[in-house]
Design a protein around this motif. Structure first.
Motif, short mmCIF file in Angstrom:
data_model
loop_
_atom_site.label_atom_id
_atom_site.label_comp_id
_atom_site.label_asym_id
_atom_site.label_seq_id
_atom_site.Cartn_x
_atom_site.Cartn_y
_atom_site.Cartn_z
N LEU A 33 0.83 -1.21 0.00
CA LEU A 33 0.00 0.00 0.00
C LEU A 33 0.87 1.26 0.00
O LEU A 33 0.56 2.24 -0.70
N ALA A 36 2.15 1.70 -3.43
CA ALA A 36 1.10 2.14 -4.36
C ALA A 36 0.77 3.61 -4.19
O ALA A 36 0.57 4.33 -5.17
N PHE A 37 0.72 4.09 -2.95
CA PHE A 37 0.32 5.48 -2.70
C PHE A 37 1.47 6.46 -2.87
O PHE A 37 1.24 7.61 -3.26
N VAL A 38 2.69 6.04 -2.56
CA VAL A 38 3.81 6.98 -2.53
C VAL A 38 4.74 6.80 -3.73
O VAL A 38 5.06 7.77 -4.42
N ASP A 180 -3.72 12.10 -10.21
CA ASP A 180 -4.90 12.34 -9.38
C ASP A 180 -5.97 11.28 -9.65
O ASP A 180 -6.61 10.78 -8.72
N TYR A 182 -5.45 8.28 -10.75
CA TYR A 182 -4.94 7.02 -10.20
C TYR A 182 -5.18 6.93 -8.70
O TYR A 182 -5.67 5.90 -8.20
N LEU A 183 -4.86 7.98 -7.97
CA LEU A 183 -5.04 7.96 -6.52
C LEU A 183 -6.52 7.84 -6.16
O LEU A 183 -6.89 7.16 -5.19
N LEU A 186 -7.45 4.28 -6.74
CA LEU A 186 -6.79 3.44 -5.74
C LEU A 186 -7.54 3.48 -4.41
O LEU A 186 -7.68 2.44 -3.74
N LEU A 187 -8.04 4.64 -4.01
CA LEU A 187 -8.82 4.74 -2.78
C LEU A 187 -10.07 3.88 -2.86
O LEU A 187 -10.42 3.18 -1.90
N VAL A 190 -9.02 0.11 -2.59
CA VAL A 190 -8.61 -0.27 -1.23
C VAL A 190 -9.84 -0.41 -0.33
O VAL A 190 -9.98 -1.40 0.40
#
Length: 352
Positions: A33, A36-38, A180, A182-183, A186-187, A190
Motif C-alpha cells: 500500500l 502504491a500510494f507513494v 490524481d 490514479y489515486l 486506488l482509494l 482499497v
C-alpha cells in the motif's frame, strides 16, 4: 525460514480471526500500500497511468464484484458488462441532472441502480443454475445494450448516443492529471477490497460458499437460498456498477454503449477464471494478467515486425489456451499457485 509464524501466539479469538493473522503478511500488505500510494506516482509516466495502471485498478474492482457472485456464491453470470453500463450511465445522469452533485455520491448512486438491475436479473437464479442461469443473465446484457442505445433519456438526449464528463473534482481536489485519477481509483479499490474481504469472512459470506458447494444441503441446515443468492447478486452488481462508473468517468471520459459490450462481460469472467475463483487476491492477479498480456504481446510484435491484427489474434489464442489449461490443471487459478508457493516458503529449506 523468514516466513513462519513461530512465536506469534494468539491470545484471543479476535486476534486469531484477523484478515492477515501472520505478521509477515501484514507488513507485506502495508509495504504494498505504501508503494502504491507513494512510490507509483513518482515512478511511472502518463502513458503507464492511462494505458495500464488505471485500467488495471478499475478492472480489478469489477473482477472483485464478479468473484463475489461467481467465485464465492457459484452463480454464473454473463451480464457484468451490463451492470457496468448501468453504473456508468446512471452515475452520469445523477451527475449532470442534479446541480452540485458530488462525484462520489453519483458513483454510489450508479452502483445502487446497478444493484436493482442485478437483483432483478438474478431472480432466475432461484429456479435455474449453470448454463441456464448464464443465458438468463446474458439477457441483461442485450437489454441494457438496447436501452442505452435507443432511449434518449439515458444519454441526456444527445443525438450522437455518446456521453462525456469533464471538470471532475472531489472536495476541491481536481481530478485532471493521471496521478490524481490514479489515486482516486486506488482509494476506491482499497476501500472496496477491504469491505469485500470482511464480507466474505462474515456469516453471509459463509452462506454464499455453502450455496456454492451444495445448495440442497445448505437449505437443509437452515440457509435461505433466495436470500443468499439475491444478496450475492446485489453486492456483486453494486461493486461492478461502481467500477463501471469509474471506467466511464475516470478512464474514458466520454463513452457509448459499445464500451460495455458483451466482450467486457467475458473479459471479467476470464479474469476470475485465470486469477482464481473464490479469492480476493485472484481478482487482482487476473486483472493484472488480462491488462498486461496484450501490451506485452504488442511490444513483442513491434520487435519481430508482426502486424497488429496478428498480435490481437495471438492474444485471443493465448487467452483461450490459458483458460482451458487453468480449468483442467488448476481450477483455482493464479491465486492457488500463489498460496502453494507461500506454503512451501513456510517450511523452506526443510523437505516436504
Amino acid at each position: 525460514m523468514f516466513y513462519r509464524e513461530n512465536g506469534q501466539f494468539k491470545t484471543s479469538y479476535r486476534s486469531d480471526q484477523q484478515i492477515f493473522p501472520i505478521a509477515q503478511d501484514r507488513w507485506a500488505m502495508l509495504a504494498i500500500l505504501a508503494f502504491a500510494f507513494v512510490a507509483v506516482p513518482l515512478i511511472f509516466d502518463e502513458y503507464a497511468f492511462r494505458a495500464i495502471i488505471i485500467p488495471f485498478l478499475i478492472l480489478s474492482l469489477a473482477a472483485l464484484g464478479v468473484n463475489v457472485l461467481v467465485g464465492y456464491c457459484g452463480q454464473i453470470s454473463l451480464g457484468s458488462g451490463a451492470f457496468m453500463a448501468v453504473g456508468a450511465y446512471m452515475a452520469y445522469n445523477a451527475f449532470v441532472r442534479v446541480d452540485g452533485m458530488p462525484l462520489i455520491v453519483a458513483l454510489l448512486i450508479g452502483g445502487l441502480c446497478a444493484t436493482l438491475v442485478g437483483v432483478f436479473f438474478g431472480i432466475p437464479s432461484l429456479r435455474v443454475k449453470g448454463l441456464y442461469l448464464a443465458v438468463a443473465t446474458l439477457a441483461a446484457q442485450f437489454f441494457c445494450d438496447w436501452a442505452f442505445l435507443r432511449i434518449g433519456w439515458f444519454t441526456n438526449d444527445n443525438p450522437s448516443g455518446s456521453v462525456s464528463v469533464s471538470d471532475l473534482s472531489v472536495l476541491g481536489w481536481s481530478l485532471e492529471s493521471p496521478v490524481d485519477k490514479y489515486l482516486f481509483c486506488l482509494l476506491f479499490v482499497v476501500v472496496f477490497g477491504l469491505l469485500a474481504k470482511n464480507l466474505v469472512r462474515s456469516a453471509i459470506g459463509r452462506e454464499w460458499m455453502a450455496i456454492r458447494d451444495m445448495d440442497v444441503a445448505a437449505a437443509v441446515i437452515g440457509i435461505r437460498p433466495m436470500y443468499a443468492k439475491l444478496s450475492a447478486f446485489a453486492v456483486s452488481s453494486f461493486i461492478i456498477g461502481v467500477a463501471g462508473g469509474l471506467w466511464g468517468f475516470i478512464h474514458l471520459g466520454a463513452w457509448e454503449p459499445a464500451a460495455f459490450s458483451i466482450d467486457r462481460s467475458f473479459q471479467l469472467l476470464f479474469m476470475v477464471i485465470i486469477g482464481g475463483m473464490g479469492s480476493i487476491m485472484g481478482s487482482f492477479f487476473g486483472a493484472a494478467f488480462i491488462v498486461m498480456l496484450p501490451i506485452f504481446i504488442e511490444r513483442i510484435s513491434l520487435v519481430v515486425g508482426m502486424s497488429t491484427a496478428t498480435a490481437a489474434h495471438i492474444t485471443f489464442m493465448i487467452f483461450g489456451a490459458l483458460i482451458v489449461w487453468f480449468l483442467i490443471v488448476e481450477p483455482h487459478g493464479l491465486a492457488r499457485l500463489w498460496s502453494i508457493a507461500k506454503q512451501k516458503l513456510r517450511i523452506w529449506p526443510f523437505p516436504h
